[in-house]
Design a protein around this motif. Structure first.
Motif, PDB file in Angstrom:
ATOM      1  N   ASN A 185       0.786  -1.229   0.000  1.00 32.72           N
ATOM      2  CA  ASN A 185       0.000   0.000   0.000  1.00 32.72           C
ATOM      3  C   ASN A 185       0.827   1.292   0.000  1.00 32.72           C
ATOM      4  N   ALA A 186       2.133   1.163  -0.043  1.00 31.31           N
ATOM      5  CA  ALA A 186       2.974   2.363  -0.031  1.00 31.31           C
ATOM      6  C   ALA A 186       2.843   3.137  -1.338  1.00 31.31           C
ATOM      7  N   GLY A 187       2.452   2.404  -2.393  1.00 36.34           N
ATOM      8  CA  GLY A 187       2.297   3.084  -3.685  1.00 36.34           C
ATOM      9  C   GLY A 187       3.254   2.562  -4.742  1.00 36.34           C
ATOM     10  N   LYS A 188       3.729   1.350  -4.544  1.00 36.76           N
ATOM     11  CA  LYS A 188       4.707   0.773  -5.483  1.00 36.76           C
ATOM     12  C   LYS A 188       4.110   0.574  -6.877  1.00 36.76           C
ATOM     13  N   SER A 189       2.891   0.024  -6.907  1.00 39.46           N
ATOM     14  CA  SER A 189       2.265  -0.204  -8.214  1.00 39.46           C
ATOM     15  C   SER A 189       2.008   1.117  -8.908  1.00 39.46           C
ATOM     16  N   SER A 190       1.520   2.078  -8.147  1.00 43.60           N
ATOM     17  CA  SER A 190       1.229   3.384  -8.749  1.00 43.60           C
ATOM     18  C   SER A 190       2.506   3.974  -9.330  1.00 43.60           C
ATOM     19  N   LEU A 191       3.599   3.855  -8.579  1.00 43.37           N
ATOM     20  CA  LEU A 191       4.872   4.394  -9.065  1.00 43.37           C
ATOM     21  C   LEU A 191       5.354   3.643 -10.303  1.00 43.37           C
TER      22      LEU A 191
ATOM     23  N   ARG B 185      -2.108  -4.547 -13.857  1.00 43.46           N
ATOM     24  CA  ARG B 185      -3.465  -5.060 -13.622  1.00 43.46           C
ATOM     25  C   ARG B 185      -3.672  -4.971 -12.112  1.00 43.46           C
ATOM     26  N   LYS B 186      -4.509  -4.049 -11.714  1.00 43.33           N
ATOM     27  CA  LYS B 186      -4.688  -3.806 -10.286  1.00 43.33           C
ATOM     28  C   LYS B 186      -5.228  -5.073  -9.619  1.00 43.33           C
ATOM     29  N   SER B 187      -4.479  -5.569  -8.669  1.00 43.79           N
ATOM     30  CA  SER B 187      -4.911  -6.827  -8.054  1.00 43.79           C
ATOM     31  C   SER B 187      -5.583  -6.582  -6.703  1.00 43.79           C
TER      32      SER B 187
ATOM     33  N   GLU C  49      -4.018 -10.174  -2.151  1.00 40.54           N
ATOM     34  CA  GLU C  49      -3.037 -10.712  -3.091  1.00 40.54           C
ATOM     35  C   GLU C  49      -1.786  -9.841  -3.054  1.00 40.54           C
ATOM     36  N   ASP C  50      -2.030  -8.529  -2.993  1.00 40.37           N
ATOM     37  CA  ASP C  50      -0.937  -7.571  -2.920  1.00 40.37           C
ATOM     38  C   ASP C  50      -0.032  -7.846  -1.733  1.00 40.37           C
ATOM     39  N   VAL C  51      -0.656  -8.052  -0.598  1.00 38.45           N
ATOM     40  CA  VAL C  51       0.099  -8.265   0.625  1.00 38.45           C
ATOM     41  C   VAL C  51       1.013  -9.465   0.456  1.00 38.45           C
TER      42      VAL C  51
ATOM     43  N   TYR D 138       1.919 -10.801  -2.423  1.00 36.51           N
ATOM     44  CA  TYR D 138       2.813 -10.571  -3.547  1.00 36.51           C
ATOM     45  C   TYR D 138       4.008  -9.710  -3.163  1.00 36.51           C
ATOM     46  N   TYR D 139       3.723  -8.698  -2.389  1.00 37.12           N
ATOM     47  CA  TYR D 139       4.813  -7.803  -2.022  1.00 37.12           C
ATOM     48  C   TYR D 139       5.452  -8.196  -0.709  1.00 37.12           C
ATOM     49  N   GLY D 140       5.284  -9.440  -0.367  1.00 40.61           N
ATOM     50  CA  GLY D 140       5.861  -9.910   0.885  1.00 40.61           C
ATOM     51  C   GLY D 140       7.367  -9.731   0.890  1.00 40.61           C
TER      52      GLY D 140
ATOM     53  N   ASN E 252       6.367   8.778  -0.744  1.00 43.15           N
ATOM     54  CA  ASN E 252       5.166   8.880  -1.569  1.00 43.15           C
ATOM     55  C   ASN E 252       3.993   9.447  -0.770  1.00 43.15           C
ATOM     56  N   LYS E 253       2.961   9.825  -1.493  1.00 47.30           N
ATOM     57  CA  LYS E 253       1.731  10.412  -0.923  1.00 47.30           C
ATOM     58  C   LYS E 253       2.034  11.746  -0.241  1.00 47.30           C
ATOM     59  N   TRP E 254       2.938  12.471  -0.843  1.00 46.90           N
ATOM     60  CA  TRP E 254       3.370  13.759  -0.287  1.00 46.90           C
ATOM     61  C   TRP E 254       2.197  14.734  -0.214  1.00 46.90           C
ATOM     62  N   ASP E 255       1.183  14.494  -1.073  1.00 47.74           N
ATOM     63  CA  ASP E 255      -0.011  15.350  -1.070  1.00 47.74           C
ATOM     64  C   ASP E 255      -0.794  15.239   0.238  1.00 47.74           C
ATOM     65  N   LEU E 256      -0.590  14.144   0.959  1.00 49.96           N
ATOM     66  CA  LEU E 256      -1.352  13.947   2.199  1.00 49.96           C
ATOM     67  C   LEU E 256      -0.673  14.613   3.400  1.00 49.96           C
ATOM     68  N   ILE E 257       0.496  15.174   3.180  1.00 44.11           N
ATOM     69  CA  ILE E 257       1.216  15.820   4.290  1.00 44.11           C
ATOM     70  C   ILE E 257       0.981  17.321   4.233  1.00 44.11           C
TER      71      ILE E 257
ATOM     72  N   GLN F  94       4.325  12.179  -5.664  1.00 45.99           N
ATOM     73  CA  GLN F  94       2.904  11.865  -5.575  1.00 45.99           C
ATOM     74  C   GLN F  94       2.649  10.896  -6.727  1.00 45.99           C
ATOM     75  N   ALA F  95       2.761   9.611  -6.402  1.00 49.19           N
ATOM     76  CA  ALA F  95       2.715   8.608  -7.471  1.00 49.19           C
ATOM     77  C   ALA F  95       1.359   8.596  -8.170  1.00 49.19           C
ATOM     78  N   ILE F  96       0.316   8.924  -7.416  1.00 49.33           N
ATOM     79  CA  ILE F  96      -1.022   8.786  -7.963  1.00 49.33           C
ATOM     80  C   ILE F  96      -1.272   9.770  -9.096  1.00 49.33           C
TER      81      ILE F  96
HETATM   82  P1  GDP Z   1       1.377  -0.866  -3.431  1.00 46.10           P
HETATM   83  O1  GDP Z   1       0.628  -1.853  -2.607  1.00 46.10           O
HETATM   84  O2  GDP Z   1       2.632  -0.443  -2.753  1.00 46.10           O
HETATM   85  O3  GDP Z   1       1.609  -1.286  -4.841  1.00 46.10           O
HETATM   86  O4  GDP Z   1       0.473   0.475  -3.459  1.00 46.10           O
HETATM   87  P2  GDP Z   1      -0.517   0.976  -4.583  1.00 46.10           P
HETATM   88  O5  GDP Z   1       0.214   1.604  -5.688  1.00 46.10           O
HETATM   89  O6  GDP Z   1      -1.491  -0.093  -4.885  1.00 46.10           O
HETATM   90  O7  GDP Z   1      -1.212   2.166  -3.799  1.00 46.10           O
HETATM   91  C1  GDP Z   1      -1.917   1.937  -2.563  1.00 46.10           C
HETATM   92  C2  GDP Z   1      -2.949   3.004  -2.365  1.00 46.10           C
HETATM   93  O8  GDP Z   1      -2.329   4.280  -2.207  1.00 46.10           O
HETATM   94  C3  GDP Z   1      -3.877   3.129  -3.560  1.00 46.10           C
HETATM   95  O9  GDP Z   1      -5.180   3.351  -3.076  1.00 46.10           O
HETATM   96  C4  GDP Z   1      -3.362   4.356  -4.277  1.00 46.10           C
HETATM   97  O10 GDP Z   1      -4.371   5.023  -4.964  1.00 46.10           O
HETATM   98  C5  GDP Z   1      -2.847   5.204  -3.127  1.00 46.10           C
HETATM   99  N1  GDP Z   1      -1.783   6.113  -3.551  1.00 46.10           N
HETATM  100  C6  GDP Z   1      -0.673   5.779  -4.283  1.00 46.10           C
HETATM  101  N2  GDP Z   1       0.096   6.883  -4.483  1.00 46.10           N
HETATM  102  C7  GDP Z   1      -0.535   7.907  -3.866  1.00 46.10           C
HETATM  103  C8  GDP Z   1      -0.235   9.309  -3.733  1.00 46.10           C
HETATM  104  O11 GDP Z   1       0.772   9.840  -4.211  1.00 46.10           O
HETATM  105  N3  GDP Z   1      -1.117  10.064  -3.014  1.00 46.10           N
HETATM  106  C9  GDP Z   1      -2.238   9.519  -2.468  1.00 46.10           C
HETATM  107  N4  GDP Z   1      -3.023  10.324  -1.799  1.00 46.10           N
HETATM  108  N5  GDP Z   1      -2.556   8.222  -2.592  1.00 46.10           N
HETATM  109  C10 GDP Z   1      -1.716   7.413  -3.283  1.00 46.10           C
END
Ligand code: GDP
Ligand code: GDP
Length: 438
Positions: free
Chosen positions: A188-194, A238-240, A244-246, A248-250, A297-302, A331-333
C-alpha cells in the motif's frame, strides 16, 4: 547453443599465445583452429573438466606506429567486452604494469563481463607480496601463473569454468545495457502506482521478460535513450486484490527483487511515516550492495512545511545506515515530481558502477595521512600504505596497511565518510577491505 566465448586480452609479449596453447594442450582439447572472421583473431575450441568454450586469442593484432599500437590495444579490449562472455586479462608478472595495461583495465572495468586478471610469467612459486601491485588495476584478485610451465593455470581454469557455469541463459531479445531497478516497500505504499507512472508515461515498453524466478516478470522500458528494467513487476498494471498484494509484495518477494537489482527504489508511505519494515528492507538492500533511492510517496497527504520537515528528519535520523540514499518526495497517484526519480536513479547507478583511479585515491589517502587521525592497539600503530578500487557495483576499496587486523568499525566509518566527502558516491553503498602490506 553457441559455446561461451572466453577472450584473452593483453599487450604484446605478455604471453597470450603461450597461454592459449597451454590451455589447449592441457586437455588436448583443440578440436580445430580456424582463422576468425576478423583477420586479427584466432578461435580455438577448448574444454576444461567437461565444460566447453571458445577461446579467442587476440594476440595476432598487427602493430604499426605507436598510435596504432595504442589504438589496437583499445580496440582489442573493446571487442572483448562486446563479444566475450568472460575475459582473461593477461599481464606480465616480470615487467609489472605499464600504461597500456592500465588503459586496458580502465576499459574492462566499465564492462559488465566477468574479468579474470592473470599475472603471467610467475615461473617460481611466488609470495602474495609480489601480487599486490596488480590490485591497482581494480579487477579484483590477480591469478599468478606461468603459461610456459603450467603453474597456476589449473586454478585459473577452475575459476573460469565456475564463471562459465554461472552465465545467464542468452536472451537475444533483451537489450544489452539495462539498469535493473527494484521497487520495494510496504504493501500500500504506492509501489504499483509508481511503477505504472514510470512504465506508462508515454514511454515505450521494450519487453516483458520472464525473470529467473518462475513467477517474476521484468519490464524493460526506454527513457531518454537508456534502458531500465523494472524487476519483478508481475501484475503491476493489472490492479490486483489487496490481500493478493500483501502476499505478492511480501518480504521474500522484495528480497528476490533486490538480489537482481542495481538500484532499489524504497517507497515509503509518507502518510504513515517510517516503519520497522521499511528499515529492515533498506538494511537488506544495503547489505546486498544495492544502490538506493528513497521515495517518500503520498506527499499530497502531508500538510504544511513543519510536518514535511519532521518526516524528512525522522528518515535522516533512523536511516543513517543508508545515509547515502537521496530522498525524493513524490505523488505517485498523479505522477507529480515522479520525473525526478530518473535523474536520481541515473546518478546512483553511475556512482555504483564507477571506477575511481588509483592515483586519485592515493592523493586522497595522502590527505588522510597528513591529517594524522589513525588508530593503535598496544604497540601497533595503523599505517595505511596504499589504496585501490578492487570492484564496482558497488565500489569496493582495498586498503593495504601494516596492521589491517586492528581496523575497527569506527575507523572504517571514518574512512568511508572521508571517501564520501571527496568523491561523489551519492546513492551507492561502498565496501572497504583491508589487507596486509609491510
Ligand atoms: P502498493 O501496494 O505499494 O503497490 O500500493 P498501490 O500503488 O497499490 O497504492 C496503494 C494506495 O495508495 C492506492 O489506493 C493508491 O491510490 C494510493 N496512492 C498511491 N500513491 C498515492 C499518492 O501519491 N497520493 C495519495 N493520496 N494516494 C496514493
Ligand atoms: P603474446 O604476444 O602476448 O602472444 O606473447 P607470446 O605468447 O608470444 O609470448 C611472448 C614471450 O614471453 C615469448 O618469448 C614467450 O616464450 C614468453 N613467455 C610466455 N609465457 C611465459 C611464462 O610463463 N614465463 C616466461 N618466463 N616466459 C613466458
Amino acid at each position: 547453443m553457441a559455446l561461451p566465448i572466453v577472450a584473452v586480452v593483453g599487450r604484446p609479449n605478455v604471453g597470450k599465445s603461450t597461454f592459449v596453447n597451454r590451455i589447449a594442450e592441457a586437455d588436448e582439447a583443440i578440436v580445430h583452429e580456424m582463422r576468425g572472421v576478423t583477420r586479427d583473431r584466432s578461435y580455438h575450441e577448448a574444454d576444461w573438466n567437461g565444460v566447453h568454450f571458445t577461446l579467442v586469442d587476440t594476440g595476432g593484432i598487427e602493430m604499426g606506429t605507436e598510435d596504432a599500437f595504442q589504438g589496437s590495444i583499445r580496440a582489442q579490449a573493446f571487442a572483448a567486452t562486446r563479444e566475450a562472455d568472460v575475459i582473461v586479462f593477461l599481464v606480465d608478472g616480470k615487467t609489472g604494469i605499464n600504461a597500456d595495461d592500465e588503459e586496458v583495465a580502465r576499459i574492462l572495468r566499465k564492462s559488465d563481463k566477468p574479468i579474470m586478471l592473470a599475472v603471467n610469467k610467475m615461473d617460481t612459486p611466488n609470495s602474495v607480496d609480489e601480487m599486490w601491485e596488480f590490485y591497482q588495476l581494480g579487477l579484483g584478485d590477480p591469478w599468478p601463473l606461468s603459461s610456459m610451465h603450467g603453474n597456476g593455470t589449473g586454478d585459473l581454469l577452475d575459476a573460469l569454468v565456475d564463471e562459465l557455469k554461472q552465465l545467464p541463459e542468452q536472451d537475444e531479445d533483451e537489450p544489452e545495457q539495462t539498469i535493473n531497478v527494484a521497487i520495494i516497500g510496504r504493501p500500500n505504499a504506492g509501489k504499483s502506482s509508481l511503477a505504472n507512472c514510470l512504465i506508462e508515461n508515454d514511454r515505450s515498453i521494450v519487453s516483458d521478460v520472464a525473470g529467473t524466478t518462475r513467477d517474476a516478470v521484468d519490464t524493460t522500458i526506454e527513457h531518454e535513450g537508456r534502458f531500465y528494467t523494472i524487476v519483478d513487476t508481475a501484475g503491476l498494471r493489472r490492479k490486483s486484490q489487496i490481500d493478493e498484494d500483501v502476499e505478492y509484495y511480501g518480504f521474500v518477494r522484495a528480497m528476490r527483487a533486490i538480489d537482481r537489482a542495481d538500484v532499489a527504489l524504497l517507497v515509503i508511505d509518507a502518510s504513515i511515516g517510517l516503519t520497522d519494515q521499511d528499515q529492515r528492507v533498506a538494511g537488506f538492500a544495503a547489505e546486498r550492495g544495492c544502490a538506493m533511492v528513497i521515495v517518500l510517496n503520498k506527499w499530497d497527504l502531508i500538510d504544511g512545511p513543519d510536518a514535511k520537515a519532521e518526516i524528512r528528519e525522522k528518515i535522516a535520523d533512523r536511516m543513517t545506515f543508508v545515509g547515502y540514499a537521496p530522498v525524493i518526495s513524490i505523488q505517485a497517484i498523479t505522477g507529480k515530481r515522479v520525473n525526478r526519480i530518473w535523474d536520481a536513479v541515473d546518478t546512483a547507478y553511475a556512482n555504483f558502477s564507477q571506477g575511481i583511479s588509483t592515483s586519485k585515491l592515493n592523493t586522497w589517502l595522502q590527505g588522510i595521512r597528513d591529517f594524522g587521525h589513525t588508530i593503535s592497539q598496544g604497540k601497533k600503530i595503523l599505517k595505511i600504505k596504499y589504496v585501490t578500487q578492487t570492484a564496482v557495483k558497488p565500489p569496493q576499496f582495498t586498503f593495504f596497511a601494516n596492521h589491517p587486523e586492528i581496523v575497527d568499525d569506527n575507523y572504517e566509518r571514518y574512512l568511508e565518510n572521508r571517501l564520501r566527502d571527496s568523491f561523489d558516491l551519492t546513492g551507492t553503498p561502498i565496501k572497504l577491505k583491508f589487507k596486509r602490506k609491510d
